[in-house]
Scaffold this active site. Structure first.
Site, mmCIF file in Angstrom:
data_model
loop_
_atom_site.group_PDB
_atom_site.id
_atom_site.type_symbol
_atom_site.label_atom_id
_atom_site.label_comp_id
_atom_site.label_asym_id
_atom_site.label_seq_id
_atom_site.Cartn_x
_atom_site.Cartn_y
_atom_site.Cartn_z
ATOM 1 N N HIS A 8 -62.128 21.642 -32.265
ATOM 2 C CA HIS A 8 -63.324 22.355 -31.792
ATOM 3 C C HIS A 8 -64.124 22.901 -32.974
ATOM 4 O O HIS A 8 -65.358 22.792 -33.011
ATOM 5 C CB HIS A 8 -62.930 23.560 -30.913
ATOM 6 C CG HIS A 8 -62.270 23.208 -29.611
ATOM 7 N ND1 HIS A 8 -61.137 23.829 -29.161
ATOM 8 C CD2 HIS A 8 -62.613 22.314 -28.650
ATOM 9 C CE1 HIS A 8 -60.798 23.336 -27.974
ATOM 10 N NE2 HIS A 8 -61.674 22.413 -27.650
ATOM 11 N N LYS B 266 -58.117 27.132 -13.563
ATOM 12 C CA LYS B 266 -56.881 26.952 -14.335
ATOM 13 C C LYS B 266 -56.341 28.347 -14.675
ATOM 14 O O LYS B 266 -57.100 29.303 -14.738
ATOM 15 C CB LYS B 266 -57.155 26.234 -15.664
ATOM 16 C CG LYS B 266 -57.741 24.843 -15.553
ATOM 17 C CD LYS B 266 -57.966 24.287 -16.965
ATOM 18 C CE LYS B 266 -58.988 23.180 -17.024
ATOM 19 N NZ LYS B 266 -59.441 22.879 -18.390
ATOM 20 N N ARG C 62 -62.705 12.305 -28.425
ATOM 21 C CA ARG C 62 -61.566 11.999 -29.307
ATOM 22 C C ARG C 62 -61.140 10.548 -29.148
ATOM 23 O O ARG C 62 -60.921 9.845 -30.122
ATOM 24 C CB ARG C 62 -60.383 12.919 -28.961
ATOM 25 C CG ARG C 62 -60.625 14.363 -29.333
ATOM 26 C CD ARG C 62 -59.632 15.276 -28.675
ATOM 27 N NE ARG C 62 -59.763 15.173 -27.220
ATOM 28 C CZ ARG C 62 -59.140 15.944 -26.340
ATOM 29 N NH1 ARG C 62 -58.280 16.849 -26.761
ATOM 30 N NH2 ARG C 62 -59.332 15.799 -25.047
ATOM 31 N N SER D 47 -56.022 21.563 -26.682
ATOM 32 C CA SER D 47 -55.563 22.932 -26.424
ATOM 33 C C SER D 47 -54.267 22.906 -25.611
ATOM 34 O O SER D 47 -53.348 23.684 -25.858
ATOM 35 C CB SER D 47 -56.627 23.710 -25.651
ATOM 36 O OG SER D 47 -57.814 23.797 -26.407
HETATM 37 O O1 PNS Z 1 -63.127 22.040 -22.505
HETATM 38 P P1 PNS Z 1 -63.261 21.474 -21.139
HETATM 39 O O2 PNS Z 1 -62.341 22.186 -20.185
HETATM 40 O O3 PNS Z 1 -63.080 19.979 -21.133
HETATM 41 O O4 PNS Z 1 -64.786 21.763 -20.653
HETATM 42 C C1 PNS Z 1 -65.260 21.301 -19.401
HETATM 43 C C2 PNS Z 1 -66.659 21.890 -19.103
HETATM 44 C C3 PNS Z 1 -66.652 23.381 -19.235
HETATM 45 C C4 PNS Z 1 -67.664 21.296 -20.071
HETATM 46 C C5 PNS Z 1 -67.045 21.466 -17.651
HETATM 47 O O5 PNS Z 1 -65.982 21.754 -16.782
HETATM 48 C C6 PNS Z 1 -68.299 22.138 -17.131
HETATM 49 O O6 PNS Z 1 -69.379 21.894 -17.606
HETATM 50 N N1 PNS Z 1 -68.131 23.013 -16.121
HETATM 51 C C7 PNS Z 1 -69.227 23.778 -15.550
HETATM 52 C C8 PNS Z 1 -69.523 23.375 -14.114
HETATM 53 C C9 PNS Z 1 -70.483 22.217 -14.090
HETATM 54 O O7 PNS Z 1 -71.589 22.280 -14.585
HETATM 55 N N2 PNS Z 1 -70.031 21.120 -13.446
HETATM 56 C C10 PNS Z 1 -70.777 19.925 -13.355
HETATM 57 C C11 PNS Z 1 -70.629 19.073 -14.615
HETATM 58 S S1 PNS Z 1 -70.819 17.450 -14.173
#
Ligand code: PNS
Length: 164
Positions: free
Chosen positions: A21, A45, A94, A132
């Site tokens: 990150h 989560k 990744r 993570s």
């Molecule tokens: O680090 P992560 O857990 O892979 O991040 C995922 C994240 C936070 C980018 C994604 O879950 C997100 O954008 N959530 C917000 C809700 C949202 O906008 N959902 C629609 C996306 S298609």
């Protein structure tokens, strides 16, 4: 004519922040005029670190980058991007396994808010296997994660373990 500024949001759970990150934050900060690292609240989560702890980690690890700030959001990412006047969403890839879900999110986000473009940076090879989730598993099982996380995160992980 007004100057176009590139304001990027780098969203994620960051539970905890990893060297992968941080590498993305450093590289993103060289591309963008302003980079907002956005921690998602209420993921469903069960997180190891609170949102405030994760914000502190990001601020400590990125304190050498003046154009980087940290914030939190819930609800839709595109709504947060709009609120912060961000024109870019930054995400890291990744491996091929990341691609499918990232493509889906990028396409959905573009459909919902075409003004915000998703930009992907490829993770550096040495960080391409870090996540993570694996870091939490390794340290819980007594392994060494020194090379995978910033020093501030390592200290916080060790403190969590001592108090658990
Ligand atoms: O680090 P992560 O857990 O892979 O991040 C995922 C994240 C936070 C980018 C994604 O879950 C997100 O954008 N959530 C917000 C809700 C949202 O906008 N959902 C629609 C996306 S298609």
């Amino acid at each position: 004519m007004s100057e176009r500024r590139l304001i990027a949001v780098y969203p994620g759970s960051f539970d905890p922040l990893t060297n992968g990150h941080l590498d993305l934050i450093e590289r993103g900060s060289r591309l963008a005029d302003e980079l907002i690292v956005a921690v998602l609240k209420n993921t469903g989560k069960q997180p190891l670190f609170t949102v405030d702890e994760r914000l502190d980690m990001i601020r400590e690890a990125a304190s050498h980058l003046p154009n980087v700030s940290a914030g939190t959001f819930d609800g839709l990412l595109v709504d947060y991007a709009a609120k912060r006047q961000a024109n870019v969403i930054l995400r890291g890839i990744r491996a091929i396994s990341d691609y499918e879900i990232e493509l889906q999110m990028a396409l959905l986000n573009r459909r919902m808010r075409p003004q915000t473009e998703t930009i992907f940076l490829m993770a550096r090879e040495e960080f391409s296997f870090i996540s993570s989730r694996m870091i939490k598993e390794i340290i819980t099982l007594g392994g060494d994660v020194t090379h995978f996380v910033p020093a501030t995160v390592l200290r916080r992980l060790q403190a969590k373990l001592e108090h658990s």
